[in-house]
Design a protein around this motif. Structure first.
Motif, PDB file in Angstrom:
ATOM      1  N   LEU A  74      -1.144 -40.690 -27.386  1.00 35.77           N
ATOM      2  CA  LEU A  74      -2.396 -40.933 -26.664  1.00 35.77           C
ATOM      3  C   LEU A  74      -3.567 -40.484 -27.530  1.00 35.77           C
ATOM      4  CD1 LEU A  74      -1.447 -39.737 -23.053  1.00 35.77           C
ATOM      5  CD2 LEU A  74      -1.020 -41.937 -24.182  1.00 35.77           C
ATOM      6  N   CYS A  75      -4.326 -41.455 -28.017  1.00 35.52           N
ATOM      7  CA  CYS A  75      -5.466 -41.181 -28.894  1.00 35.52           C
ATOM      8  C   CYS A  75      -6.781 -41.486 -28.193  1.00 35.52           C
ATOM      9  CB  CYS A  75      -5.338 -42.001 -30.175  1.00 35.52           C
ATOM     10  SG  CYS A  75      -3.863 -41.598 -31.136  1.00 35.52           S
ATOM     11  N   VAL A  76      -6.799 -41.326 -26.902  1.00 33.04           N
ATOM     12  CA  VAL A  76      -8.015 -41.613 -26.143  1.00 33.04           C
ATOM     13  C   VAL A  76      -8.834 -40.337 -25.998  1.00 33.04           C
ATOM     14  CG1 VAL A  76      -6.964 -43.546 -24.943  1.00 33.04           C
ATOM     15  CG2 VAL A  76      -6.777 -41.240 -23.978  1.00 33.04           C
ATOM     16  N   GLY A  77     -10.002 -40.461 -25.416  1.00 28.01           N
ATOM     17  CA  GLY A  77     -10.918 -39.328 -25.329  1.00 28.01           C
ATOM     18  C   GLY A  77     -10.473 -38.272 -24.330  1.00 28.01           C
ATOM     19  N   HIS A  78     -11.143 -37.120 -24.383  1.00 27.58           N
ATOM     20  CA  HIS A  78     -10.870 -36.051 -23.447  1.00 27.58           C
ATOM     21  C   HIS A  78     -11.122 -36.552 -22.020  1.00 27.58           C
ATOM     22  CE1 HIS A  78     -10.458 -33.647 -26.916  1.00 27.58           C
ATOM     23  NE2 HIS A  78     -11.730 -33.581 -27.208  1.00 27.58           N
ATOM     24  N   GLY A  79     -10.185 -36.294 -21.137  1.00 26.97           N
ATOM     25  CA  GLY A  79     -10.284 -36.784 -19.763  1.00 26.97           C
ATOM     26  C   GLY A  79      -9.568 -38.111 -19.581  1.00 26.97           C
ATOM     27  N   ASP A  98      -0.023 -36.163 -26.817  1.00 30.11           N
ATOM     28  CA  ASP A  98      -1.406 -36.385 -26.403  1.00 30.11           C
ATOM     29  C   ASP A  98      -2.343 -35.650 -27.341  1.00 30.11           C
ATOM     30  OD1 ASP A  98      -3.762 -36.868 -25.055  1.00 30.11           O
ATOM     31  OD2 ASP A  98      -3.469 -35.164 -23.684  1.00 30.11           O
ATOM     32  N   LEU A  99      -3.246 -36.409 -27.974  1.00 25.79           N
ATOM     33  CA  LEU A  99      -4.185 -35.788 -28.915  1.00 25.79           C
ATOM     34  C   LEU A  99      -5.463 -35.293 -28.256  1.00 25.79           C
ATOM     35  CD1 LEU A  99      -2.302 -37.781 -30.715  1.00 25.79           C
ATOM     36  CD2 LEU A  99      -4.026 -37.399 -32.446  1.00 25.79           C
ATOM     37  N   SER A 100      -5.616 -35.523 -26.960  1.00 25.81           N
ATOM     38  CA  SER A 100      -6.821 -35.020 -26.285  1.00 25.81           C
ATOM     39  C   SER A 100      -6.616 -33.566 -25.885  1.00 25.81           C
ATOM     40  CB  SER A 100      -7.103 -35.861 -25.038  1.00 25.81           C
ATOM     41  OG  SER A 100      -6.342 -35.385 -23.936  1.00 25.81           O
ATOM     42  N   GLN A 101      -7.630 -32.989 -25.248  1.00 24.88           N
ATOM     43  CA  GLN A 101      -7.516 -31.588 -24.832  1.00 24.88           C
ATOM     44  C   GLN A 101      -6.998 -31.466 -23.407  1.00 24.88           C
ATOM     45  OE1 GLN A 101     -11.585 -30.191 -25.161  1.00 24.88           O
ATOM     46  NE2 GLN A 101     -12.065 -30.715 -23.056  1.00 24.88           N
ATOM     47  N   ASP A 102      -6.608 -32.613 -22.780  1.00 28.78           N
ATOM     48  CA  ASP A 102      -6.360 -32.602 -21.339  1.00 28.78           C
ATOM     49  C   ASP A 102      -5.221 -31.683 -20.907  1.00 28.78           C
ATOM     50  OD1 ASP A 102      -8.393 -34.373 -21.319  1.00 28.78           O
ATOM     51  OD2 ASP A 102      -7.278 -36.065 -20.494  1.00 28.78           O
ATOM     52  N   ALA A 140       1.072 -31.373 -26.134  1.00 27.31           N
ATOM     53  CA  ALA A 140      -0.388 -31.343 -26.167  1.00 27.31           C
ATOM     54  C   ALA A 140      -0.781 -30.947 -27.588  1.00 27.31           C
ATOM     55  CB  ALA A 140      -0.930 -30.348 -25.150  1.00 27.31           C
ATOM     56  N   ASN A 141      -1.300 -31.895 -28.316  1.00 27.40           N
ATOM     57  CA  ASN A 141      -1.634 -31.669 -29.731  1.00 27.40           C
ATOM     58  C   ASN A 141      -2.917 -30.838 -29.828  1.00 27.40           C
ATOM     59  OD1 ASN A 141      -0.324 -32.751 -32.184  1.00 27.40           O
ATOM     60  ND2 ASN A 141      -2.400 -33.479 -32.694  1.00 27.40           N
ATOM     61  N   GLY A 306      -5.468 -31.327 -38.303  1.00 25.68           N
ATOM     62  CA  GLY A 306      -6.258 -31.096 -37.094  1.00 25.68           C
ATOM     63  C   GLY A 306      -6.117 -32.167 -36.039  1.00 25.68           C
ATOM     64  N   ALA A 307      -5.304 -33.203 -36.274  1.00 26.21           N
ATOM     65  CA  ALA A 307      -5.152 -34.259 -35.259  1.00 26.21           C
ATOM     66  C   ALA A 307      -3.896 -35.102 -35.545  1.00 26.21           C
ATOM     67  CB  ALA A 307      -6.401 -35.140 -35.200  1.00 26.21           C
ATOM     68  N   SER A 308      -4.062 -36.235 -36.213  1.00 24.58           N
ATOM     69  CA  SER A 308      -2.977 -37.210 -36.293  1.00 24.58           C
ATOM     70  C   SER A 308      -1.821 -36.745 -37.184  1.00 24.58           C
ATOM     71  CB  SER A 308      -3.525 -38.546 -36.806  1.00 24.58           C
ATOM     72  OG  SER A 308      -4.592 -38.978 -35.990  1.00 24.58           O
ATOM     73  N   GLY A 309      -2.094 -35.999 -38.215  1.00 24.26           N
ATOM     74  CA  GLY A 309      -1.012 -35.485 -39.057  1.00 24.26           C
ATOM     75  C   GLY A 309      -0.148 -34.511 -38.282  1.00 24.26           C
ATOM     76  N   GLN A 310      -0.806 -33.616 -37.568  1.00 27.49           N
ATOM     77  CA  GLN A 310      -0.062 -32.666 -36.745  1.00 27.49           C
ATOM     78  C   GLN A 310       0.722 -33.389 -35.649  1.00 27.49           C
ATOM     79  OE1 GLN A 310      -0.777 -28.388 -36.441  1.00 27.49           O
ATOM     80  NE2 GLN A 310      -2.091 -28.981 -34.744  1.00 27.49           N
ATOM     81  N   ALA A 311       0.166 -34.485 -35.144  1.00 28.25           N
ATOM     82  CA  ALA A 311       0.891 -35.274 -34.133  1.00 28.25           C
ATOM     83  C   ALA A 311       2.184 -35.835 -34.731  1.00 28.25           C
ATOM     84  CB  ALA A 311      -0.004 -36.395 -33.612  1.00 28.25           C
ATOM     85  N   VAL A 312       2.119 -36.292 -35.953  1.00 22.75           N
ATOM     86  CA  VAL A 312       3.330 -36.801 -36.611  1.00 22.75           C
ATOM     87  C   VAL A 312       4.301 -35.653 -36.902  1.00 22.75           C
ATOM     88  CG1 VAL A 312       4.209 -37.928 -38.699  1.00 22.75           C
ATOM     89  CG2 VAL A 312       2.178 -38.840 -37.546  1.00 22.75           C
TER      90      VAL A 312
END
Lengths: 334, 334, 334, 334
Positions: A74-79, A98-102, A140-141, A306-312
């Protein structure tokens, strides 16, 4: 492992983190991208938006979800991540990253697992809890600043050494703010410019405090954070300091020991600079004892570690792949 | 005042601060440049080195000093100013404005005036001691970071409000390091890069402490300073915070009152950014109360208010000129 | 001249050229700004938009026009200037300096004066026709690329030496595209990036051809222009070449002779770079004979000599002021 | 192929192209780095110089050559490659890939193979002569500008369509000038700056003319090249135009056909920008018919497709590996 092929879907594929994830997954030896979802770009080639992918992929964005995937990013915005999961009835068997902060923390800031949308989310910082991630179903990434600051402080928290106020300053590149156009993303404004924002009240402090308090027995002190916007595109550099009884040698021994088994974190003896990690999934740390203070510098690429690399990296752990699979990236270096 | 013409000489005219001084003095309504001294460029046109001055001046660098000047600006490196004054027997009637750190403080960190080379040097921060400067014969021009940090803290020190530790982070552009070639001044390295240096041990802390302690009755607390090198050419932005009993309103009132009569300092209600002051002699301040902390952001152009512009401001005061003469500069803004 | 005070109004004061004009006029010794018109920002302080002007002016934007002005600068977009003049009934006694392209040429590309809205507009390139400008009532201020290219070619055209195809490449900074947000003005995109656009069909070729054909007796050859967007904020550098019978010496003599009386144009013997003119109203030229070709490099600041600075230069000529009044600007140099 | 392991040595490993080669070879699935030679850094860890490699390699620079290698990359300066081969008696069985210009052409500009140091060098532009490269023993790796311009013009030359003058402008990043410190590599100078250099007389024109004349039956016309230094670190963008009888569709068909089998070259329908290829081994082309002219834009990363990436591509061909092995690089994109 060589033969394993994971089917991955991406939701919110037209944004910065979605694009970066595509760049990684297209070259990942164990992944097949099943679909890339985007409401705004549905029907158009992926390389119309992420123009560097021309020649690399013939994928099109779609607005239809497919359930035959092993993992959904999930690469959508927070919320929007929470809303998406609420409105779609996805099989529980699909793993979510999920890459958001939700789902990074809840109000108590105490529970190890965040529940929501009938799922339990494990906070995906591998250097904190690799084993829990391996067993998890949903991740939760972490946030970008949160990753850089936590990696600077984890070994101290583990040893109950965060006893006095921590002072952090950090500078982020423009991609941290995403691709939306705004006054502070205008080239004529940002070029050659510096500004601070959200001084002492940045939202990432929540997840940082949750993590560190979870590791320490004693009460966590204040963490004061001054974030800056810098005139560059990729990367975050943070400087953290706190009074600490460790000597330079003891601190280096602690950090080397803590990160020894973690392939993406290195301790630099010499003063580092941000571009050593730009376009990689690495985190670089540097330790300096100055009077009573221990100073820890930390730097990452905000879109990768800080985002997509850590997600992988989290995906690799979820599926029992080698942690570095698809993440041996050539630094841009310059 | 319209008719007054001050004869000025520049020593070390081939460097960055020498060039910036030339740019200012060539347009100053009350100054005539008598000579520009440079050992390395003697005999060559000034616009060979400072190429933007092509069409503005036919001056040549010289290695001969002339004594028929009213004021001499020393734009040589740290240590070289003292050596220069020791080796040359200049008439005491020539006023000296030294841009190096050689006469900014002495070891006691206590005396208001620094003696050396048979002269007495007044620390040239007009917002601290304009009246003393007007009466002075010799000026020690402040450092760039020191200017930005002092202007952030002067009103608090004057009210004995610096009672708890002060934490400062600040970012400087590349011109702060002068024109010498080095690894960290290489474009391929510095572009898009960030690094910290001299963390908690920057040399400008001496002059900052001397000033602030001189204003406060009570003992000055620690000042912790994290300096960064940023990917831009001009300017310094600092963020300082300390526990402070003042409310937001009281702080704004204090700062407005303190700087009301100082034409180069403005208090910004909205969050400012560095380029508001780039290519001007201004200092911009912003105040934010956050919990117990008072946060003060300050920004200057390191070559102007942080060096050559402040030197001209001091010259204006020394000779009874209007403080802003020759310093109404168009911001580059972009 | 010292006592002369011109009352000036600005329409479209919230954009880039409007802001730059304000920066210049606030320091101009012979100008009083009567009003600054902006539909979007009416009622707000000027320094809310042009934040570098905090501390310099207490002016507010207004949406009401005032007719008690000597000169009105139109800083609105292309097309909007004509509409403005059509809808407002301004006294013919108010001089107009229009920064848009609306009155720079008409379709014939032949008439020396462009008529429109009951006014006659003289093309405001002082190095082409200073005397006509001095006698004019209304000025069409040239485009930025058009200024850089014309200044490179005027002396050749005057001597009927433009007989073979002219090839021009030029690079512009981001402020040339104004303050509107767009994909190519996003920092994350433009930083470290280069792209070409409107190759061989840039709209400024109209006014360039009009001027050059007006000077030459013989038929003007093709002018091929390749424009680039560069990763910087201010300035334009162009390289033009054409087959030419002049030797290096003859070319230099021609250009020196042509520009001798023009204070803002200098011929550089050494290879120049853009930043020699950034934040000034200067144009720098460099000549190089290479085989049969004469190569002319030209550079200006697009917001100054390419827009608002030239507008002030034209105002100075319209009102009999010294041509450089208010335009002795300190280069940013770095 | 999976099991094949090529032993590679690098001479001149401390420079920019040497470092970039290391970044590639460390991740190449079929390469083992046997040694990295450097006179200046011998005895020091490779990551002391190429600091982004901290954590990736424990290699040390050496000043001793080892002969048990399959391929030797020469990353030394122009002139030094020839000297190196003259002074060392290397077995003919070691394949050489030379990144300097020493064996790219000889004075005749006619021979397909350049002889020197008892070796025969094939010009290593795979999109020109992939089959010859596969059979070669020694490779002269093309220059960066030469690569970008040749890839723009090869299809036209192949069809004898280069009949009228070609006009090229191109902009290069700072890494093109290597790591030596110079006035034009100083950050304070280059940031936000543009300059041209070697206008109409750049040395890469030799190898470009040699190639194109070798393909065309008819006499090659003049190629006029205006190179620029740009304020960015990586990449080259060139715009070439010449009168050409092809329509837009015919040109696209020709280029698509020519490059169809070449994995690193793509034809973009939309106007491209440099960052689509930065940090990749790709070349992106764009075609535009404008009046009689065909305009070809071409862009590469100067350190990859313009140097070390192309060297690895050549190595892959020399050893029968997949052409893209080790070269599927994540674009930095921002």
């Amino acid at each position: 492992m060589g033969g394993l092929s994971i089917k991955a879907g991406i939701v919110g594929g037209a944004g910065y983190t979605g694009g970066e994830l595509l760049r990684l997954l297209l070259n990942h030896p164990n992944v097949e991208i099943t679909f890339v979802h985007s409401n705004s770009q549905a029907g158009k080639p992926v390389h119309d938006t992420h123009t560097d992918l021309l020649g690399d992929t013939d994928l099109y964005f779609t607005d239809a979800l497919q359930e035959e995937v092993d993992v959904l990013f999930l690469c959508v915005g927070h919320g929007a991540a929470r809303k998406f999961l609420e409105s779609e009835q996805l099989p529980a068997s699909i793993k979510i990253i999920d890459l958001s902060q939700d789902f990074r923390w809840n109000e108590s800031l105490k529970e190890a697992v965040v529940k929501g949308c009938d799922r339990e989310f494990v906070y995906g910082l591998p250097e904190l809890q690799r084993e829990s991630i391996k067993q998890a179903q949903n991740i939760a990434n972490p946030g970008c600043f949160a990753t850089a600051i936590q990696l600077a402080l984890l070994p101290l928290a583990q040893q109950n050494l965060l006893t006095e106020e921590v002072h952090v300053s950090g500078i982020t590149g423009s991609t941290g703010a995403g691709q939306s156009l705004s006054a502070t993303s205008h080239y004529s404004w940002r070029s050659g410019n510096i500004s601070n924002y959200k001084v002492l009240n940045h939202q990432h402090l929540h997840e940082i405090r949750r993590t560190l308090q979870g590791m320490q027995n004693s009460e966590l002190p204040s963490i004061n954070f001054v974030p800056y916007r810098g005139p560059f595109t990729r990367g975050i550099l943070c400087t953290s300091y706190t009074r600490c009884s460790l000597s330079q040698e003891e601190a280096e021994e602690l950090y080397n020991s803590y990160y020894n088994s973690h392939p993406f974190v290195s301790i630099s003896k010499s003063t580092p600079d941000l571009k050593q990690v730009v376009n990689t999934n690495k985190c670089l740390l540097h330790l300096q004892k100055e009077g009573d203070y221990l100073v820890v510098s930390s730097m990452i690429d905000n879109l990768l570690k800080g985002a997509s690399g850590q997600a992988v990296q989290n995906m690799n752990l979820l599926f029992g792949l080698e942690e570095q699979a698809g993440l041996r990236l050539k630094a841009s270096a310059f």
